[in-house]
Design a protein around this motif. Structure first.
Motif, PDB file in Angstrom:
ATOM      1  N   ILE A  65      23.026 -22.695  49.935  1.00 30.33           N
ATOM      2  CA  ILE A  65      21.903 -22.847  50.860  1.00 30.33           C
ATOM      3  C   ILE A  65      22.214 -22.235  52.221  1.00 30.33           C
ATOM      4  O   ILE A  65      21.326 -21.686  52.875  1.00 30.33           O
ATOM      5  CB  ILE A  65      21.524 -24.340  51.012  1.00 30.33           C
ATOM      6  N   ASP A  66      23.474 -22.279  52.648  1.00 30.11           N
ATOM      7  CA  ASP A  66      23.850 -21.725  53.948  1.00 30.11           C
ATOM      8  C   ASP A  66      23.558 -20.218  54.008  1.00 30.11           C
ATOM      9  O   ASP A  66      22.939 -19.734  54.960  1.00 30.11           O
ATOM     10  CB  ASP A  66      25.334 -21.998  54.216  1.00 30.11           C
ATOM     11  N   LEU A  67      23.990 -19.472  52.986  1.00 29.14           N
ATOM     12  CA  LEU A  67      23.714 -18.032  52.956  1.00 29.14           C
ATOM     13  C   LEU A  67      22.219 -17.771  52.743  1.00 29.14           C
ATOM     14  O   LEU A  67      21.673 -16.830  53.334  1.00 29.14           O
ATOM     15  CB  LEU A  67      24.516 -17.338  51.854  1.00 29.14           C
ATOM     16  N   CYS A  74      16.888 -13.690  58.583  1.00 25.72           N
ATOM     17  CA  CYS A  74      16.833 -12.235  58.734  1.00 25.72           C
ATOM     18  C   CYS A  74      15.501 -11.691  58.220  1.00 25.72           C
ATOM     19  O   CYS A  74      14.908 -10.799  58.836  1.00 25.72           O
ATOM     20  CB  CYS A  74      18.006 -11.574  58.022  1.00 25.72           C
ATOM     21  N   MET A  75      15.016 -12.242  57.112  1.00 20.96           N
ATOM     22  CA  MET A  75      13.720 -11.819  56.577  1.00 20.96           C
ATOM     23  C   MET A  75      12.611 -12.086  57.593  1.00 20.96           C
ATOM     24  O   MET A  75      11.719 -11.249  57.785  1.00 20.96           O
ATOM     25  CB  MET A  75      13.412 -12.554  55.265  1.00 20.96           C
ATOM     26  N   GLU A  76      12.678 -13.219  58.251  1.00 21.56           N
ATOM     27  CA  GLU A  76      11.673 -13.554  59.261  1.00 21.56           C
ATOM     28  C   GLU A  76      11.730 -12.577  60.425  1.00 21.56           C
ATOM     29  O   GLU A  76      10.691 -12.136  60.936  1.00 21.56           O
ATOM     30  CB  GLU A  76      11.864 -14.988  59.750  1.00 21.56           C
ATOM     31  N   GLU A  77      12.930 -12.206  60.840  1.00 19.87           N
ATOM     32  CA  GLU A  77      13.086 -11.240  61.933  1.00 19.87           C
ATOM     33  C   GLU A  77      12.524  -9.874  61.523  1.00 19.87           C
ATOM     34  O   GLU A  77      11.887  -9.188  62.323  1.00 19.87           O
ATOM     35  CB  GLU A  77      14.559 -11.127  62.342  1.00 19.87           C
ATOM     36  N   CYS A  78      12.729  -9.500  60.261  1.00 14.03           N
ATOM     37  CA  CYS A  78      12.146  -8.254  59.734  1.00 14.03           C
ATOM     38  C   CYS A  78      10.625  -8.326  59.771  1.00 14.03           C
ATOM     39  O   CYS A  78       9.958  -7.347  60.156  1.00 14.03           O
ATOM     40  CB  CYS A  78      12.617  -7.985  58.309  1.00 14.03           C
ATOM     41  N   ASN A 130      22.682  -3.535  53.354  1.00 10.27           N
ATOM     42  CA  ASN A 130      23.209  -3.049  52.082  1.00 10.27           C
ATOM     43  C   ASN A 130      24.650  -3.523  51.887  1.00 10.27           C
ATOM     44  O   ASN A 130      25.028  -3.966  50.800  1.00 10.27           O
ATOM     45  CB  ASN A 130      23.120  -1.525  52.032  1.00 10.27           C
ATOM     46  N   SER A 131      25.436  -3.448  52.955  1.00 11.62           N
ATOM     47  CA  SER A 131      26.831  -3.911  52.891  1.00 11.62           C
ATOM     48  C   SER A 131      26.908  -5.407  52.617  1.00 11.62           C
ATOM     49  O   SER A 131      27.793  -5.867  51.880  1.00 11.62           O
ATOM     50  CB  SER A 131      27.566  -3.594  54.194  1.00 11.62           C
ATOM     51  N   SER A 132      26.003  -6.168  53.209  1.00 12.63           N
ATOM     52  CA  SER A 132      26.039  -7.622  52.982  1.00 12.63           C
ATOM     53  C   SER A 132      25.663  -7.950  51.542  1.00 12.63           C
ATOM     54  O   SER A 132      26.283  -8.826  50.929  1.00 12.63           O
ATOM     55  CB  SER A 132      25.125  -8.350  53.976  1.00 12.63           C
ATOM     56  N   GLU A 133      24.706  -7.236  50.988  1.00 12.82           N
ATOM     57  CA  GLU A 133      24.349  -7.461  49.584  1.00 12.82           C
ATOM     58  C   GLU A 133      25.510  -7.049  48.677  1.00 12.82           C
ATOM     59  O   GLU A 133      25.826  -7.735  47.707  1.00 12.82           O
ATOM     60  CB  GLU A 133      23.077  -6.690  49.226  1.00 12.82           C
ATOM     61  N   HIS A 134      26.145  -5.950  49.008  1.00  8.40           N
ATOM     62  CA  HIS A 134      27.318  -5.492  48.252  1.00  8.40           C
ATOM     63  C   HIS A 134      28.454  -6.519  48.343  1.00  8.40           C
ATOM     64  O   HIS A 134      29.144  -6.797  47.358  1.00  8.40           O
ATOM     65  CB  HIS A 134      27.782  -4.131  48.769  1.00  8.40           C
ATOM     66  N   SER A 135      28.630  -7.097  49.532  1.00 10.56           N
ATOM     67  CA  SER A 135      29.675  -8.101  49.746  1.00 10.56           C
ATOM     68  C   SER A 135      29.457  -9.321  48.853  1.00 10.56           C
ATOM     69  O   SER A 135      30.408  -9.869  48.293  1.00 10.56           O
ATOM     70  CB  SER A 135      29.705  -8.506  51.219  1.00 10.56           C
ATOM     71  N   ILE A 136      28.222  -9.734  48.709  1.00 10.60           N
ATOM     72  CA  ILE A 136      27.919 -10.877  47.840  1.00 10.60           C
ATOM     73  C   ILE A 136      28.174 -10.509  46.383  1.00 10.60           C
ATOM     74  O   ILE A 136      28.756 -11.288  45.620  1.00 10.60           O
ATOM     75  CB  ILE A 136      26.465 -11.355  48.044  1.00 10.60           C
ATOM     76  N   ALA A 137      27.776  -9.303  46.008  1.00 11.81           N
ATOM     77  CA  ALA A 137      27.919  -8.875  44.609  1.00 11.81           C
ATOM     78  C   ALA A 137      29.381  -8.730  44.198  1.00 11.81           C
ATOM     79  O   ALA A 137      29.744  -9.061  43.073  1.00 11.81           O
ATOM     80  CB  ALA A 137      27.182  -7.555  44.385  1.00 11.81           C
ATOM     81  N   LEU A 146      27.976 -10.488  57.832  1.00 11.75           N
ATOM     82  CA  LEU A 146      27.179  -9.275  57.692  1.00 11.75           C
ATOM     83  C   LEU A 146      25.677  -9.578  57.776  1.00 11.75           C
ATOM     84  O   LEU A 146      24.918  -8.810  58.374  1.00 11.75           O
ATOM     85  CB  LEU A 146      27.509  -8.567  56.380  1.00 11.75           C
ATOM     86  N   ILE A 147      25.267 -10.702  57.215  1.00  7.86           N
ATOM     87  CA  ILE A 147      23.852 -11.090  57.311  1.00  7.86           C
ATOM     88  C   ILE A 147      23.493 -11.365  58.771  1.00  7.86           C
ATOM     89  O   ILE A 147      22.446 -10.927  59.261  1.00  7.86           O
ATOM     90  CB  ILE A 147      23.544 -12.313  56.427  1.00  7.86           C
ATOM     91  N   LEU A 148      24.381 -12.071  59.463  1.00  5.41           N
ATOM     92  CA  LEU A 148      24.128 -12.360  60.884  1.00  5.41           C
ATOM     93  C   LEU A 148      24.107 -11.076  61.712  1.00  5.41           C
ATOM     94  O   LEU A 148      23.303 -10.942  62.641  1.00  5.41           O
ATOM     95  CB  LEU A 148      25.166 -13.350  61.419  1.00  5.41           C
ATOM     96  N   GLN A 149      24.975 -10.114  61.387  1.00  8.73           N
ATOM     97  CA  GLN A 149      24.968  -8.822  62.082  1.00  8.73           C
ATOM     98  C   GLN A 149      23.656  -8.088  61.817  1.00  8.73           C
ATOM     99  O   GLN A 149      23.102  -7.454  62.714  1.00  8.73           O
ATOM    100  CB  GLN A 149      26.132  -7.947  61.631  1.00  8.73           C
ATOM    101  N   THR A 150      23.175  -8.160  60.590  1.00  8.05           N
ATOM    102  CA  THR A 150      21.904  -7.527  60.248  1.00  8.05           C
ATOM    103  C   THR A 150      20.773  -8.146  61.052  1.00  8.05           C
ATOM    104  O   THR A 150      19.936  -7.435  61.621  1.00  8.05           O
ATOM    105  CB  THR A 150      21.611  -7.654  58.741  1.00  8.05           C
TER     106      THR A 150
END
Length: 179
Positions: A65-67, A74-78, A130-137, A146-150
């Protein structure tokens, strides 16, 4: 525009690498170029949002839930950036009978440079997302950081895009000469 100042050519070329058809607000194509820039910013913000949506879905389903919460933020900011871009003022109507002065080369140079910087910022946000999604994968790195940086990059881009209205406002009004 009478001529393109030499020092603005690298910015025009930088934007042209991303936006086909962009020519630096030459006379007769100002509305089209303004629209192209705004569409690219929205498109890139939607790409960031898509990465965050993927992470939100996977992390929520996985119980992290934290991530998921960070990705949702981030989606809201987008969404805010996309809304700001869609509701932003289009610049540079024709000066004839419009109460608007024709932009000088200095004004156009400022706008071109600003557009270049906004597009660089939103592109950087896409890369970090993209890097944050890659990091999770892959399980490598710190995806939350990375999500916070995004989120921070999108927020900065939103603020910087908002400053574009100030650049355009300088082009909006004819200066009234008082005698």
């Amino acid at each position: 525009m009478v001529g393109t100042p030499i020092d603005v050519v690298p910015y025009i070329r930088g934007v042209q690498l991303v936006l086909i058809g962009y020519n630096g607000y030459t006379k007769g194509s100002r509305f089209e170029n303004d629209k192209i820039v705004r569409e690219e910013i929205s498109r890139a913000a939607n790409r960031v949002r898509s990465h965050m949506q993927n992470m939100f879905d996977s992390q929520f389903k996985g119980g992290n839930i934290d991530l998921a919460r960070s990705a949702k933020q981030c989606m809201e900011e987008c969404d805010y950036l996309i809304e700001d871009v869609s509701k932003s003022v289009a610049g540079m109507e024709h000066a004839f009978l419009s109460g608007q002065s024709s932009p000088s080369n200095k004004d156009l140079k400022k706008l071109i440079k600003h557009d270049h910087e906004v597009i660089q910022m939103v592109t950087k946000a896409v890369n970090i997302a993209n890097s944050s999604e890659h990091s999770i994968a892959t399980g490598e790195g710190n995806p939350k950081q990375l999500i916070l940086q995004t989120t921070q990059m999108v927020s900065s881009c939103r603020g910087f895009f908002g400053a574009r209205a100030n650049v355009l406002a300088g082009l909006k009004q004819k200066k009234v000469k008082r005698e």
